[in-house]
Design an enzyme around this catalytic site. Structure first.
Site, mmCIF file in Angstrom:
data_model
loop_
_atom_site.group_PDB
_atom_site.id
_atom_site.type_symbol
_atom_site.label_atom_id
_atom_site.label_comp_id
_atom_site.label_asym_id
_atom_site.label_seq_id
_atom_site.Cartn_x
_atom_site.Cartn_y
_atom_site.Cartn_z
ATOM 1 N N CYS A 117 49.489 -35.470 36.079
ATOM 2 C CA CYS A 117 49.713 -36.632 36.960
ATOM 3 C C CYS A 117 49.361 -36.277 38.408
ATOM 4 O O CYS A 117 48.547 -36.970 39.046
ATOM 5 C CB CYS A 117 51.159 -37.101 36.832
ATOM 6 S SG CYS A 117 52.392 -35.785 36.837
HETATM 7 N N1 LIG Z 1 56.260 -37.466 31.991
HETATM 8 C C1 LIG Z 1 55.139 -37.506 32.704
HETATM 9 O O1 LIG Z 1 55.016 -38.214 33.749
HETATM 10 C C2 LIG Z 1 53.965 -36.711 32.277
HETATM 11 C C3 LIG Z 1 53.995 -35.848 31.189
HETATM 12 N N2 LIG Z 1 52.859 -35.175 30.809
HETATM 13 C C4 LIG Z 1 52.849 -34.187 29.704
HETATM 14 O O2 LIG Z 1 53.144 -34.861 28.482
HETATM 15 C C5 LIG Z 1 53.797 -33.946 27.595
HETATM 16 C C6 LIG Z 1 55.059 -34.643 27.100
HETATM 17 O O3 LIG Z 1 55.891 -34.838 28.243
HETATM 18 P P1 LIG Z 1 57.035 -35.926 28.264
HETATM 19 O O4 LIG Z 1 56.690 -37.059 27.384
HETATM 20 O O5 LIG Z 1 57.343 -36.165 29.681
HETATM 21 O O6 LIG Z 1 58.227 -35.045 27.604
HETATM 22 P P2 LIG Z 1 59.530 -35.529 26.810
HETATM 23 O O7 LIG Z 1 60.453 -34.364 26.818
HETATM 24 O O8 LIG Z 1 60.011 -36.816 27.331
HETATM 25 O O9 LIG Z 1 59.002 -35.755 25.328
HETATM 26 C C7 LIG Z 1 58.502 -34.706 24.539
HETATM 27 C C8 LIG Z 1 58.680 -35.070 23.074
HETATM 28 O O10 LIG Z 1 58.155 -33.990 22.288
HETATM 29 C C9 LIG Z 1 59.157 -33.630 21.333
HETATM 30 N N3 LIG Z 1 59.019 -32.213 20.995
HETATM 31 C C10 LIG Z 1 59.326 -31.152 21.762
HETATM 32 N N4 LIG Z 1 59.060 -29.999 21.100
HETATM 33 C C11 LIG Z 1 58.589 -30.362 19.882
HETATM 34 C C12 LIG Z 1 58.143 -29.632 18.748
HETATM 35 N N5 LIG Z 1 58.119 -28.287 18.725
HETATM 36 N N6 LIG Z 1 57.711 -30.340 17.674
HETATM 37 C C13 LIG Z 1 57.712 -31.683 17.687
HETATM 38 N N7 LIG Z 1 58.136 -32.431 18.718
HETATM 39 C C14 LIG Z 1 58.564 -31.774 19.812
HETATM 40 C C15 LIG Z 1 60.468 -33.906 22.016
HETATM 41 O O11 LIG Z 1 61.503 -33.986 21.071
HETATM 42 P P3 LIG Z 1 63.031 -33.640 21.481
HETATM 43 O O12 LIG Z 1 63.609 -34.935 21.966
HETATM 44 O O13 LIG Z 1 63.623 -33.156 20.223
HETATM 45 O O14 LIG Z 1 62.996 -32.602 22.546
HETATM 46 C C16 LIG Z 1 60.149 -35.244 22.683
HETATM 47 O O15 LIG Z 1 60.263 -36.314 21.793
HETATM 48 C C17 LIG Z 1 54.108 -32.663 28.383
HETATM 49 O O16 LIG Z 1 53.197 -31.655 28.022
HETATM 50 C C18 LIG Z 1 53.908 -33.104 29.843
HETATM 51 O O17 LIG Z 1 53.430 -32.026 30.642
HETATM 52 C C19 LIG Z 1 51.689 -35.409 31.434
HETATM 53 C C20 LIG Z 1 51.591 -36.220 32.537
HETATM 54 C C21 LIG Z 1 52.768 -36.859 33.075
HETATM 55 C C1 LIG Z 2 58.550 -34.474 38.192
HETATM 56 C C2 LIG Z 2 58.133 -33.350 37.288
HETATM 57 O O1 LIG Z 2 58.902 -32.510 36.870
HETATM 58 N N1 LIG Z 2 56.869 -33.318 36.990
HETATM 59 C C3 LIG Z 2 56.284 -32.331 36.131
HETATM 60 C C4 LIG Z 2 54.838 -32.683 35.998
HETATM 61 C C5 LIG Z 2 54.643 -33.737 35.006
HETATM 62 C C6 LIG Z 2 54.307 -33.130 33.685
HETATM 63 O O2 LIG Z 2 54.997 -32.348 33.096
HETATM 64 O O3 LIG Z 2 53.188 -33.462 33.154
HETATM 65 P P1 LIG Z 2 51.756 -33.070 33.561
HETATM 66 O O4 LIG Z 2 51.721 -31.620 33.752
HETATM 67 O O5 LIG Z 2 50.919 -33.338 32.437
HETATM 68 O O6 LIG Z 2 51.415 -33.883 34.740
HETATM 69 C C7 LIG Z 2 56.366 -30.938 36.670
HETATM 70 O O7 LIG Z 2 56.279 -30.747 37.858
HETATM 71 O O8 LIG Z 2 56.404 -30.016 35.842
#
Ligand SMILES: NC(=O)C1=CN([C@@H]2O[C@H](COP(=O)(O)OP(=O)(O)OC[C@H]3O[C@@H](n4cnc5c(N)ncnc54)[C@H](OP(=O)(O)O)[C@@H]3O)[C@@H](O)[C@H]2O)C=CC1
Ligand SMILES: CC(=O)N[C@@H](CCC(=O)OP(=O)(O)O)C(=O)O
EC number: 1.2.1.38
Length: 310
Positions: A117
């Protein structure tokens, strides 16, 4: 026939938002895993191998495990939203607007790494200027940013929303990444076209979705003859011909009293601004986006659509 899509991590923050974006679509069939089974490796492996495109919304290590579950399969295409593959040369970086060839690279790719992000904002501001030779690749760049708290996934959402938790966060705005070793720095450097890693200082605010990324510059240290208007023009030319990343007209930006970090919450677009003071030679480049829109789930759907259009 509808393309089969499996979102591994569909019950997490990014996965849920991708699901919502696809809810009314008839051209894709979502393969789904019950929430209680979300960590069932055998079920995940079966669903991953049944998909046309697997979208991984997992922590880095779980993403790598999902990719290994596909090792014997040469058909399934993958979009990974984690940090695991963002600087891997075998993966296309999923930022279609970052240069003219990138959309086609994503369209034909087997593996696509969705950008971070914060890096979407930083690279969106920096890359057109390094490509145009305005920003020297050795420039000591800084990236300062604030994100909505959903950026920290389910855990940070709970810490910010549930004050009864032992690990609850009461701050309305906090800096983190204080050791300056954030996981996003390598992709900002490589895809920003920089030889010198930028100094990245992230923060979080008490709002769920939205993001401001700032890159301050000194005109004196840019290419000889660089101007504020020239920087703005380079960005406008770079982003011409599409409507996802837009550059706010210079005069419009100059009239703004403030920028609201939540302005694009719920949208999949990104706005770029150039602010400057010709008397001091100070310039501030600003990107405005939704951390879960163009910063994650919106970008993943955009990349999926490009791949489906191959
Ligand atoms: N949130 C954001 O704004 C952004 C996130 N991302 C990336 O997206 C990815 C997901 O992040 P986000 O959605 O925020 O994270 P969350 O913690 O909200 O969701 C992750 C999901 O993955 C599941 N999970 C974790 N470990 C495992 C495993 N070993 N096997 C199967 N399922 C698993 C979790 O389950 P459980 O509930 O059991 O932990 C949960 O449902 C990350 O890599 C993050 O860096 C990228 C850009 C922005
Ligand atoms: C606010 C916050 O904690 N933000 C995360 C970044 C978002 C994320 O985990 O996803 P991407 O790496 O894919 O962007 C962090 O700094 O680790």
């Amino acid at each position: 026939m509808a393309a089969k899509i499996f979102i591994d991590g569909e019950h997490g923050t990014t996965g849920l938002q991708i699901r919502t974006r696809m809810a009314d679509r008839r051209d894709v069939e979502l393969l789904s895993i019950p929430e209680a089974e979300r960590r069932n490796a055998a079920m995940r492996e079966d669903l991953l191998n049944s998909a046309d495109i697997a979208i991984l919304c997992l922590p880095d290590e779980a993403s790598k495990e999902a990719v290994s579950m596909l090792s014997g399969n040469n058909k399934v295409r993958v979009i990974d939203t984690s940090t695991a593959y963002r600087i891997d040369p075998d993966w296309a970086y999923g930022f279609a607007e970052m240069d003219k060839a990138q959309g086609d690279k994503i369209r034909s790719a087997r593996y696509v790494a969705n950008p971070g992000c914060y890096p979407t904002g930083a690279i969106g501001l920096i890359r057109p200027l390094t490509a145009a030779g305005i920003l020297p690749t050795t420039y000591p760049a800084s990236v300062n940013a604030v994100s909505g708290y959903t950026g920290g996934g389910k855990q940070m959402i709970a810490q910010m929303e549930d004050s009864s938790r032992e690990d609850s966060i009461s701050a309305n705005n906090f800096l983190y990444g204080l050791t300056l070793k954030h996981k996003h720095v390598p992709e900002m450097k490589i895809h920003g076209g920089l030889d010198r890693a930028p100094l990245f200082s992230p923060s979080v605010g008490r709002f769920p979705q939205g993001m401001i990324v700032q890159v301050p510059l000194f005109l004196d240290d840019l290419k000889d003859g660089a101007t504020i208007e020239g920087i703005h023009k380079a960005l406008v030319e770079h982003y011409a011909g599409q409507n996802i990343v837009t550059v706010v007209p210079f005069e419009d930006g100059a009239k703004l009293p403030r920028i609201d970090a939540e302005e694009l919450a719920g949208k999949d677009t990104m706005k770029l601004f150039v602010f400057g003071n010709p008397a001091t030679g100070h310039v501030n480049l600003v990107a405005l986006l939704d951390n879960l829109g163009k910063g994650a789930s919106g970008a993943a759907v955009q990349n999926m659509d490009l791949m489906l259009s191959a």
